[in-house]
Design a protein around this motif. Structure first.
Motif, PDB file in Angstrom:
ATOM      1  N   ASN A 123       7.175   2.231  -6.259  1.00  0.00           N
ATOM      2  CA  ASN A 123       7.387   1.031  -5.451  1.00  0.00           C
ATOM      3  C   ASN A 123       8.289   0.017  -6.139  1.00  0.00           C
ATOM      4  OD1 ASN A 123       5.953   1.783  -3.191  1.00  0.00           O
ATOM      5  ND2 ASN A 123       4.019   0.896  -3.889  1.00  0.00           N
ATOM      6  N   ALA A 124       8.428   0.133  -7.454  1.00  0.00           N
ATOM      7  CA  ALA A 124       9.302  -0.790  -8.190  1.00  0.00           C
ATOM      8  C   ALA A 124      10.775  -0.465  -7.973  1.00  0.00           C
ATOM      9  CB  ALA A 124       8.971  -0.749  -9.677  1.00  0.00           C
ATOM     10  N   LEU A 125      11.066   0.737  -7.477  1.00  0.00           N
ATOM     11  CA  LEU A 125      12.459   1.135  -7.249  1.00  0.00           C
ATOM     12  C   LEU A 125      13.051   0.382  -6.063  1.00  0.00           C
ATOM     13  CD1 LEU A 125      12.061   5.008  -7.647  1.00  0.00           C
ATOM     14  CD2 LEU A 125      12.875   3.376  -9.368  1.00  0.00           C
ATOM     15  N   ASP A 126      14.348   0.061  -6.153  1.00  0.00           N
ATOM     16  CA  ASP A 126      15.028  -0.628  -5.058  1.00  0.00           C
ATOM     17  C   ASP A 126      15.149   0.273  -3.829  1.00  0.00           C
ATOM     18  OD1 ASP A 126      15.352  -2.871  -6.587  1.00  0.00           O
ATOM     19  OD2 ASP A 126      17.362  -2.330  -7.275  1.00  0.00           O
ATOM     20  N   LYS A 127      15.321   1.577  -4.086  1.00  0.00           N
ATOM     21  CA  LYS A 127      15.517   2.523  -2.992  1.00  0.00           C
ATOM     22  C   LYS A 127      14.529   3.669  -3.116  1.00  0.00           C
ATOM     23  CE  LYS A 127      20.395   1.360  -2.407  1.00  0.00           C
ATOM     24  NZ  LYS A 127      21.777   1.877  -2.283  1.00  0.00           N
ATOM     25  N   GLU A 167       0.799  -1.220   0.000  1.00  0.00           N
ATOM     26  CA  GLU A 167       0.000   0.000   0.000  1.00  0.00           C
ATOM     27  C   GLU A 167       0.834   1.274   0.000  1.00  0.00           C
ATOM     28  OE1 GLU A 167      -3.287  -0.083  -0.356  1.00  0.00           O
ATOM     29  OE2 GLU A 167      -3.038  -2.268  -0.496  1.00  0.00           O
ATOM     30  N   SER A 168       2.144   1.174   0.232  1.00  0.00           N
ATOM     31  CA  SER A 168       2.962   2.382   0.342  1.00  0.00           C
ATOM     32  C   SER A 168       3.203   3.017  -1.026  1.00  0.00           C
ATOM     33  CB  SER A 168       4.284   2.074   1.050  1.00  0.00           C
ATOM     34  OG  SER A 168       4.942   0.981   0.469  1.00  0.00           O
ATOM     35  N   PHE A 169       3.766   4.214  -0.993  1.00  0.00           N
ATOM     36  CA  PHE A 169       3.871   5.044  -2.195  1.00  0.00           C
ATOM     37  C   PHE A 169       5.330   5.464  -2.401  1.00  0.00           C
ATOM     38  CE2 PHE A 169       3.172   8.958  -4.686  1.00  0.00           C
ATOM     39  CZ  PHE A 169       2.159   8.567  -5.567  1.00  0.00           C
ATOM     40  N   GLY A 170       6.199   4.460  -2.629  1.00  0.00           N
ATOM     41  CA  GLY A 170       7.602   4.733  -2.897  1.00  0.00           C
ATOM     42  C   GLY A 170       8.442   4.998  -1.669  1.00  0.00           C
ATOM     43  N   VAL A 171       7.801   5.060  -0.505  1.00  0.00           N
ATOM     44  CA  VAL A 171       8.498   5.319   0.755  1.00  0.00           C
ATOM     45  C   VAL A 171       7.631   4.739   1.865  1.00  0.00           C
ATOM     46  CG1 VAL A 171       7.400   7.567   1.200  1.00  0.00           C
ATOM     47  CG2 VAL A 171       9.686   7.110   2.105  1.00  0.00           C
ATOM     48  N   LYS A 223      -2.306   4.879  -9.496  1.00  0.00           N
ATOM     49  CA  LYS A 223      -1.784   3.511  -9.408  1.00  0.00           C
ATOM     50  C   LYS A 223      -0.510   3.340 -10.217  1.00  0.00           C
ATOM     51  CE  LYS A 223      -6.240   1.266  -8.534  1.00  0.00           C
ATOM     52  NZ  LYS A 223      -7.293   0.364  -9.090  1.00  0.00           N
ATOM     53  N   GLU A 224      -0.465   3.962 -11.388  1.00  0.00           N
ATOM     54  CA  GLU A 224       0.729   3.838 -12.231  1.00  0.00           C
ATOM     55  C   GLU A 224       1.938   4.478 -11.555  1.00  0.00           C
ATOM     56  OE1 GLU A 224      -0.233   5.566 -15.989  1.00  0.00           O
ATOM     57  OE2 GLU A 224      -1.299   3.779 -16.733  1.00  0.00           O
ATOM     58  N   ALA A 240      -7.665   6.377  -5.807  1.00  0.00           N
ATOM     59  CA  ALA A 240      -6.638   5.567  -6.451  1.00  0.00           C
ATOM     60  C   ALA A 240      -7.035   5.297  -7.910  1.00  0.00           C
ATOM     61  CB  ALA A 240      -6.439   4.266  -5.694  1.00  0.00           C
ATOM     62  N   ASP A 241      -6.961   6.353  -8.738  1.00  0.00           N
ATOM     63  CA  ASP A 241      -7.313   6.191 -10.150  1.00  0.00           C
ATOM     64  C   ASP A 241      -6.122   5.618 -10.919  1.00  0.00           C
ATOM     65  OD1 ASP A 241      -5.536   8.304 -10.312  1.00  0.00           O
ATOM     66  OD2 ASP A 241      -7.083   9.811 -10.666  1.00  0.00           O
TER      67      ASP A 241
END
Length: 812
Positions: A314-318, A235-239, A307-308, A302-303
């Motif tokens: 979230n696909a980033l390692d860091k 559910e998180s958003f890159g962090v 989501k994109e 969450a349109d």
């Protein structure tokens, strides 16, 4: 109704004991044998049920109790309270909210009306939640016999109360029993008590002066250390977000842990670049970082676009600090435009705004001015460079919309974090926060209260094995004398705010409360620093020790030398007095130029200064601050006491019951290469590493010779040392820490999951490092490689960790 209160206290000549009720300081009368008493009418307690004792001499209060007493009144008649003086007890750690409210917490219960004619009120904070305190004694008209325990009430835990209708004399004892079965677990030490007094009709006696002693098995728990920004959920958003803490709690419970330790979570937004990722450089000691908001909870839909972007981040390692924060701010502003006015009309928002106005409005004004001027450096804000409450109040009124936006953000952060805290408490887990020692020189704190800081100096740390030139953190040092004038109000407010979220806290660089490594603003490294406070040498004293500094000798570098090539540094706050230059025997050409006799004299002077001369000064400095600050919070205090530790530090921390930090790779004993977890003190947090160190697997590969010694000397293996830190090696190291006497074993998440070859990070272990102190501008962007959902669903790993925790004798 009259109330008679007595206490036993042995005074010195000229001292008197006072009873403090509200604003009244009532002098007590010594009756006999150190027993002091005072009668007061019940009306004196009309506005408070709390009281405490203090000692006065020459008209001044020279000593007060550690905690207040709470009055409980009978329905009618007179009351006599036999109380006891309460100093900070040896088990004060168990009085913290970490234990009192969570780990040993009891269900909330109403205060029962006082019954009978005698009440026993006993302090016992170490009783586990599945246990209770009970009283037994001779069978008669009052008690039911030695085999019939009567449960005491825990509605005011850690106080235990029982009301009895005393009709005869009896012997008695207290014991710990199983809460459900009443089976005895632990009997009170020592002989029996005797009560042979039957109160006359219309009188009630409360006995609060009995201190039963129990031989308790020390409670020991386990926990995990992970920054909020490093959490990863579906559910998180890159962090990591405050909302993700709930999943961290679920994993902690599944793996037998009680504590989640976090890094600082304050707002660091100054440049809106990755350099703001440093969590110890906050723009406010009170405001929370907007990046931790969970956007859907603000009403963000969450349109497809949401989501994109979420999937991309979230696909980033860091963590991509800039992309995450730019996107989140954009969405938060949309939420404010849509729902802000409605939210600000709620009672919850109005209460928050009122209770936090003292820091919230200056912070909001700071943020607006930062945005308008494109810099957080308030010295460039022209007419607002110097804080003026009158001007800022006018500015707030003229810019209400932008001010409201930043207040709205903080309200939402506060609500989401408190929701996570409540979830943790419900599951018996505490959150441990981090209290940074430094405050940014361009922060809202420094702008609002400049007199509290020495803006001409920088805080740092002397050289050590990890930073040979020392560390320069860039923060201004504290003006402790100014802070003391209002009883350290800024610090107390800061701790009160932390206590709303945390039940334990790490005091970053606790040595800074004894003395700070202060570096003049003109220097870049820590080599030209000095300890403040300290007892520097006078010119005459240096001359008597063989170092005549007249003409600038030893304090001015020779031509062609560096500015660090000196033996002594003049104290900028005490002209004519000098400190030895740190590490001079290792790196100063002025030292290399000395003959052997001079070197020997300098070494004696140097070692005396850094390891003996200042001890009393530093101890006195700590006792001026720490007790007042600790008493302002209910949190469990844990000190980060690594580095160059003077002898007064462990003594003071032990006296104040502040948990120390024990790291195997950084032993406190200079004669040891590695610390031995089996020899750690009980009042400590032991860990395999900190955020400033490489995780176990990366450390294992850094120095093969060192690893080889560790493998044979600490793990007691023979044969070749494994090239990599295999899962079974990690497990043995972790178990070694879990078996230690330490109250808390809090281990980095990276090290916990390293015991499973299928779960551990598959790449270079060095990628799991959070910070490298030797790099001043480090990008803090580590993020766990797997989701918390996957860890929670991994029953094998959870069971493996839980078995390690329980088999080491730790509690869950």
């Amino acid at each position: 109704m009259n109330i008679k209160i007595s206490v036993r206290y042995i005074t010195r000549w000229g001292e008197k004991v006072c009873l403090n009720v509200g604003k009244q300081c009532l002098e007590m009368k010594c009756i006999y044998g150190g027993i002091w008493e005072r009668e007061v009418p019940a009306k004196d307690f009309a506005h408070t049920h709390d009281y405490h004792f203090s000692i006065i001499a020459d008209g001044k209060v020279i000593r007060s109790e550690w905690r207040q007493h709470t009055l409980r009144l009978p329905a009618s008649g007179d009351l006599e309270i036999r109380s006891r003086w309460m100093d900070r007890p040896a088990n004060s750690a168990f009085w913290s909210s970490a234990f009192k409210d969570v780990i040993f917490g009891r269900d909330k219960a109403p205060v029962n009306p006082m019954k009978g004619n005698v009440t026993f009120c006993i302090v016992a904070p170490e009783i586990r939640p599945n246990q209770a305190l009970a009283i037994v004694g001779t069978k008669g008209k009052t008690l039911q016999g030695w085999d019939k325990p009567i449960l005491m009430e825990d509605w005011n835990f850690p106080y235990w109360n029982i009301d009895l209708e005393v009709k005869d004399a009896f012997e008695f004892k207290f014991l710990v029993v199983d809460k459900k079965t009443l089976k005895p677990i632990n009997w009170e030490n020592g002989g029996n008590h005797l009560f042979a007094e039957i109160p006359p009709k219309g009188k009630h006696i409360t006995l609060g002066n009995i201190e039963p002693q129990f031989s308790m098995i020390p409670w020991r728990g386990a926990g995990v250390a992970i920054p909020v920004f490093a959490l990863r959920t579906e559910e998180s958003f890159g962090v990591g977000e405050f909302n993700d803490i709930k999943k961290m709690v679920d994993w902690a419970v599944a793996s037998g842990q009680n504590v989640i330790q976090l890094l600082p979570i304050n707002d660091t937004t100054m440049t809106r670049t990755w350099m703001d990722s440093y969590p110890y450089n906050a723009n406010s000691s009170f405001a929370l970082h907007p990046q931790f908001l969970h956007l859907p909870a603000l009403g963000i839909r969450a349109d497809k676009a949401y989501k994109e972007l979420k999937d991309q981040l979230n696909a980033l390692d860091k963590v991509d600090y800039e992309k995450v924060n730019e996107a989140k701010e954009r969405y938060i502003r949309k939420a404010f435009e849509k729902n802000g006015a409605q939210v600000m009309e709620t009672a919850q928002y109005k209460d928050f705004a009122k209770d936090n106005a003292y820091w919230l409005l200056p912070y909001a004004a700071y943020c607006v001015l930062r945005d308008r001027n494109n810099t957080a450096d308030f010295s460039q804000w022209k007419g607002f460079a110097k804080y003026s409450k009158k001007k800022i109040d006018e500015f707030i009124a003229q810019n209400r919309a932008e001010i409201d936006y930043y207040c709205f953000v903080q309200f939402q952060l506060d609500a989401q974090l408190k929701e996570a805290v409540a979830y943790a408490h419900k599951h018996g887990v505490i959150l441990k926060g981090d209290l940074p020692i430094g405050v940014s020189r361009i922060s809202c704190d420094a702008w609002t209260f400049p007199a509290l800081f020495h803006m001409d100096s920088q805080a740092g740390a002397p050289p050590d094995a990890f930073a040979v030139d020392g560390q320069n953190w860039g923060f201004p040092t504290y003006n402790w004398e100014k802070m003391a004038e209002d009883g350290y109000a800024w610090w107390k407010n800061r701790l009160h705010k932390m206590n709303e979220y945390f039940d334990a806290f790490r005091i970053d660089h606790i040595l800074g409360f004894f003395r700070i490594w202060e570096i003049p603003l003109k220097y870049k490294t820590g080599l030209m620093g000095y300890f403040n406070p300290a007892v520097p040498f006078s010119e005459q004293e240096l001359r008597d020790r063989g170092f005549d500094i007249s003409g600038g000798r030893y304090i001015t570098p020779q031509e062609g030398w560096e500015e660090t090539d000196v033996l002594f540094i003049e104290d900028p706050r005490k002209k004519g007095f000098y400190h030895p230059r740190i590490s001079a025997p290792l790196s100063s050409r002025a030292y290399f130029a000395l003959d052997e006799g001079q070197k020997e004299r300098y070494n004696l002077l140097y070692n005396d200064f850094f390891y003996h001369r200042n001890d009393a000064c530093w101890k006195e400095s700590a006792y001026k601050k720490l007790p007042a600050l600790l008493d302002a919070t209910g949190m469990l205090a844990c000190g980060e006491d690594l580095g160059m530790i003077p002898a007064c530090v462990p003594e003071t921390m032990a006296d104040l019951n502040i948990l120390s930090l024990e790291i195997q790779r950084m032993p406190k004993d200079p004669r040891q290469l590695f610390g031995d977890p089996a020899g750690y003190p009980y009042l400590c947090v032991c860990a395999t590493g900190t955020h400033d160190m490489a995780p176990l697997r990366a450390w294992w590969e850094e120095d093969r010779a060192l690893t080889d010694r560790f493998y044979h000397e600490m793990l007691h293996h023979i044969g070749d040392t494994p090239y990599f830190c295999e899962p079974w090696v990690c497990e043995q190291i972790l178990f070694q820490h879990l078996q230690s006497p330490a109250m808390l074993a809090i281990l980095p998440l990276q090290d916990w999951i390293a015991i499973d070859g299928d779960v551990r990070y598959p790449g270079n272990p060095a990628d799991e490092r959070i910070n490298v102190p030797a790099i001043p501008r480090y990008y803090w962007r580590f993020r766990m490689h797997c989701t918390l959902e996957s860890l929670i669903g991994n029953e094998k790993l959870c069971k493996q960790i839980k078995n390690l925790v329980l088999s080491s004798g730790r509690d869950r």
